[in-house]
Design a protein around this motif. Structure first.
Motif, PDB file in Angstrom:
ATOM      1  N   THR A 112      -6.352  -2.052   6.406  1.00  0.00           N
ATOM      2  CA  THR A 112      -5.123  -1.372   6.013  1.00  0.00           C
ATOM      3  C   THR A 112      -5.279   0.128   6.209  1.00  0.00           C
ATOM      4  N   THR A 152      -8.910  -8.117   6.423  1.00  0.00           N
ATOM      5  CA  THR A 152      -7.784  -7.275   6.800  1.00  0.00           C
ATOM      6  C   THR A 152      -8.245  -5.820   6.868  1.00  0.00           C
ATOM      7  N   GLU A 194      -0.188  -0.054   4.448  1.00  0.00           N
ATOM      8  CA  GLU A 194       0.235  -0.826   5.616  1.00  0.00           C
ATOM      9  C   GLU A 194      -0.932  -1.612   6.229  1.00  0.00           C
ATOM     10  N   LYS A 195      -0.717  -2.919   6.413  1.00  0.00           N
ATOM     11  CA  LYS A 195      -1.723  -3.747   7.079  1.00  0.00           C
ATOM     12  C   LYS A 195      -1.674  -3.466   8.570  1.00  0.00           C
TER      13      LYS A 195
END
Length: 93
Positions: free
Chosen positions: A42, A40, A46-47
């Motif tokens: 970020t 991921t 917030e992703k």
């Protein structure tokens, strides 16, 4: 190791200059033939993206061979497309 495949890439929003990005990755599978990872990106809490990648191990005996450009994800054609985007400043969604 070479990047063999982008299994999935999902982008939730654009990032902008000044954003602090944090990259996190997990090895899902690892063997003599290669590896797969998921991760991921970020910006703050917030992703902004998720990705799954596969890598292939090139044996040391094959390390000196030249491979055809079509075997790779980022070809010269793709690089030229990115240069065009940077010049025009536009984005296609």
């Amino acid at each position: 190791m070479i990047l063999a495949k982008i299994g999935r890439a999902t982008f939730f929003r654009l990032t902008r200059p000044g954003d602090t990005l944090t990259f996190s990755a997990r090895i899902d599978q690892l063997s003599e033939q290669g590896a797969s990872i998921s991760g991921t990106v970020t910006a703050g809490a917030e992703k902004v993206a998720e990705i799954e990648l596969m890598f292939s191990h090139i044996d040391q005996n094959l390390g000196r061979l030249e491979f055809p450009e079509h075997n790779f994800v980022f070809t010269e054609q793709f690089t030229e497309l990115l240069k065009t985007y940077r010049t025009s400043g536009s984005i296609a969604i």
